[in-house]
Design a protein around this motif. Sequence first.
Motif, mmCIF file in Angstrom:
data_model
loop_
_atom_site.group_PDB
_atom_site.id
_atom_site.type_symbol
_atom_site.label_atom_id
_atom_site.label_comp_id
_atom_site.label_asym_id
_atom_site.label_seq_id
_atom_site.Cartn_x
_atom_site.Cartn_y
_atom_site.Cartn_z
ATOM 1 N N GLN A 10 46.270 32.400 55.954
ATOM 2 C CA GLN A 10 46.282 32.333 54.429
ATOM 3 C C GLN A 10 45.785 33.703 54.051
ATOM 4 O O GLN A 10 45.014 34.548 54.485
ATOM 5 C CB GLN A 10 45.010 31.085 54.407
ATOM 6 N N ILE A 11 45.854 34.129 52.757
ATOM 7 C CA ILE A 11 45.567 35.054 51.923
ATOM 8 C C ILE A 11 44.072 35.082 51.712
ATOM 9 O O ILE A 11 43.541 34.292 51.051
ATOM 10 C CB ILE A 11 46.436 35.495 50.556
ATOM 11 N N ILE A 32 42.094 41.144 44.762
ATOM 12 C CA ILE A 32 42.060 39.525 44.251
ATOM 13 C C ILE A 32 41.401 38.809 45.660
ATOM 14 O O ILE A 32 41.963 39.105 46.662
ATOM 15 C CB ILE A 32 43.333 39.027 43.943
ATOM 16 N N GLN A 33 40.380 38.014 45.544
ATOM 17 C CA GLN A 33 39.807 37.316 46.762
ATOM 18 C C GLN A 33 40.098 36.052 46.537
ATOM 19 O O GLN A 33 40.011 35.223 45.649
ATOM 20 C CB GLN A 33 38.428 37.957 46.886
ATOM 21 N N TYR A 34 40.299 35.259 47.658
ATOM 22 C CA TYR A 34 40.314 33.988 47.815
ATOM 23 C C TYR A 34 39.369 33.427 48.982
ATOM 24 O O TYR A 34 39.625 33.200 50.123
ATOM 25 C CB TYR A 34 41.813 33.451 48.498
ATOM 26 N N PRO A 35 38.042 33.318 48.260
ATOM 27 C CA PRO A 35 36.901 33.122 49.256
ATOM 28 C C PRO A 35 37.077 31.660 50.213
ATOM 29 O O PRO A 35 36.530 31.577 51.190
ATOM 30 C CB PRO A 35 35.825 32.939 48.485
ATOM 31 N N SER A 36 37.672 30.786 49.505
ATOM 32 C CA SER A 36 37.826 29.368 50.137
ATOM 33 C C SER A 36 39.203 28.717 49.777
ATOM 34 O O SER A 36 39.683 28.836 48.685
ATOM 35 C CB SER A 36 36.642 28.376 50.079
ATOM 36 N N TYR A 37 39.366 27.708 50.736
ATOM 37 C CA TYR A 37 40.682 26.955 50.380
ATOM 38 C C TYR A 37 40.236 25.246 50.478
ATOM 39 O O TYR A 37 39.352 25.251 50.844
ATOM 40 C CB TYR A 37 41.890 27.269 51.088
ATOM 41 N N GLN A 38 41.184 24.833 50.045
ATOM 42 C CA GLN A 38 40.925 23.155 50.043
ATOM 43 C C GLN A 38 42.385 22.543 50.038
ATOM 44 O O GLN A 38 43.342 23.050 50.057
ATOM 45 C CB GLN A 38 40.294 22.615 48.782
ATOM 46 N N SER A 39 42.166 21.368 50.533
ATOM 47 C CA SER A 39 43.543 20.311 50.892
ATOM 48 C C SER A 39 43.076 19.299 49.958
ATOM 49 O O SER A 39 42.311 18.407 50.264
ATOM 50 C CB SER A 39 43.541 20.005 52.279
ATOM 51 N N TYR A 75 47.921 22.251 49.912
ATOM 52 C CA TYR A 75 46.893 23.385 50.358
ATOM 53 C C TYR A 75 46.988 24.113 49.350
ATOM 54 O O TYR A 75 47.892 24.714 48.974
ATOM 55 C CB TYR A 75 47.344 24.100 51.731
ATOM 56 N N LEU A 76 45.676 24.507 48.804
ATOM 57 C CA LEU A 76 45.501 25.402 47.536
ATOM 58 C C LEU A 76 43.987 26.022 47.800
ATOM 59 O O LEU A 76 43.221 25.918 48.381
ATOM 60 C CB LEU A 76 45.291 24.389 46.249
ATOM 61 N N PRO A 77 44.015 27.155 46.871
ATOM 62 C CA PRO A 77 42.820 27.798 46.929
ATOM 63 C C PRO A 77 41.751 27.054 46.032
ATOM 64 O O PRO A 77 41.987 26.117 45.504
ATOM 65 C CB PRO A 77 42.872 29.023 45.973
ATOM 66 N N LYS A 78 40.381 27.120 46.729
ATOM 67 C CA LYS A 78 39.216 26.560 46.124
ATOM 68 C C LYS A 78 38.667 27.277 44.917
ATOM 69 O O LYS A 78 38.262 26.957 43.786
ATOM 70 C CB LYS A 78 38.151 26.055 47.211
ATOM 71 N N GLU A 79 38.757 28.684 45.222
ATOM 72 C CA GLU A 79 38.177 29.622 44.578
ATOM 73 C C GLU A 79 38.801 31.092 44.437
ATOM 74 O O GLU A 79 39.552 31.167 45.386
ATOM 75 C CB GLU A 79 36.838 30.052 44.716
ATOM 76 N N LYS A 116 38.817 35.145 42.816
ATOM 77 C CA LYS A 116 38.120 35.994 42.367
ATOM 78 C C LYS A 116 39.032 37.340 41.957
ATOM 79 O O LYS A 116 39.668 37.698 42.811
ATOM 80 C CB LYS A 116 36.968 36.553 43.108
ATOM 81 N N ILE A 117 39.103 37.503 40.801
ATOM 82 C CA ILE A 117 40.051 38.811 40.258
ATOM 83 C C ILE A 117 39.127 39.674 39.694
ATOM 84 O O ILE A 117 38.262 39.587 38.938
ATOM 85 C CB ILE A 117 40.979 38.278 39.223
ATOM 86 N N HIS A 118 39.092 41.099 40.151
ATOM 87 C CA HIS A 118 38.550 42.315 39.681
ATOM 88 C C HIS A 118 39.494 43.198 39.311
ATOM 89 O O HIS A 118 39.868 43.959 40.368
ATOM 90 C CB HIS A 118 37.501 42.629 41.120
ATOM 91 N N ALA A 119 39.535 43.561 38.315
ATOM 92 C CA ALA A 119 40.485 44.597 37.715
ATOM 93 C C ALA A 119 39.574 45.983 37.459
ATOM 94 O O ALA A 119 38.693 45.810 36.515
ATOM 95 C CB ALA A 119 41.225 44.287 36.541
ATOM 96 N N MET A 120 39.360 46.677 38.417
ATOM 97 C CA MET A 120 38.596 48.036 38.173
ATOM 98 C C MET A 120 39.468 49.237 37.575
ATOM 99 O O MET A 120 40.211 49.958 37.975
ATOM 100 C CB MET A 120 38.406 48.368 39.627
#
Length: 271
Positions: A197-198, A214-221, A226-230, A232-236
């Motif tokens: 998973q990414i 872009i971070q995907y700290p956790s997923y869920q079913s 199957y989908l991301p749970k959270e 996080k997008i950080h445009a620096m």
Amino acid sequence: MKQFLIILSIAAFAVSCKSSKKNTPALENQAENTAEKIIATPAPENTSKKENKRAVQEMALAHYGLFNDFNTLSINADVDYKDKNMSQSPRADIRIEKNKQILIAIKMYGITGAKVYLTPERASFYEIVNGTHYDGDFQFISKFLGTDVTYENVENMLLGKAFYNLNTYDYSQTKSNELELKLNQFLMRLVLGSKNQISSTEVQQNKSADKLVIQYPSYQSSENIYLPKEIKIHAMRKDDVQITIDYKKVSVNPSIDFKYKIPSNSKAIKI
């Protein structure tokens, strides 16, 4: 809302893959923590192109095998938005009809303050407070980035799928769980988790300090989807922006409408 639409599109600028129809056994109906410490080992320096291609294909097979098919999704999410001028925590009602349309309603205290509507041909939003709207396509973002942006970019980013198709584009395996892709003036780096998973995506433009993470700290079913749970997008960039999207409730294949109408007294803006 303009900033929100642009950041969503920038975050997903590289997606062009289509959904996999390969089904997998049911996953446990709980969030999967993917923020675990990942120990990566460098890929051998003398790895041949053929071996590299085979390794990427194996990762692609495992990655796309995570995602079952669906027709519609309804997602209730908490959103945390921060930039140098403001901080807001609205709710978001996200509706997706696969490969066809996305409708996002942004709500504060239960009242809809803005909507984003996307189709393969259209990118539109309006804001109630400012009385303004944009109704056009993705060309303004494409010109801004110097690379094409499509509807699929946003959809796949919300679904947690790999950006560019792992089976189509020329990825290099730089570590056991890390892939890189050089395209035009961009360098994309994907870090994958234990199930392929990414875990995170990093995009940087050549000769620029600007970076998108872009971070995907956790997923869920949820209902075997199957989908991301959270997310996080950080445009620096010069105007640093951080967005966290937390999926609170997911309904699979509900009967939902995608009604979207720009208020008659809204003023069109140019971007």
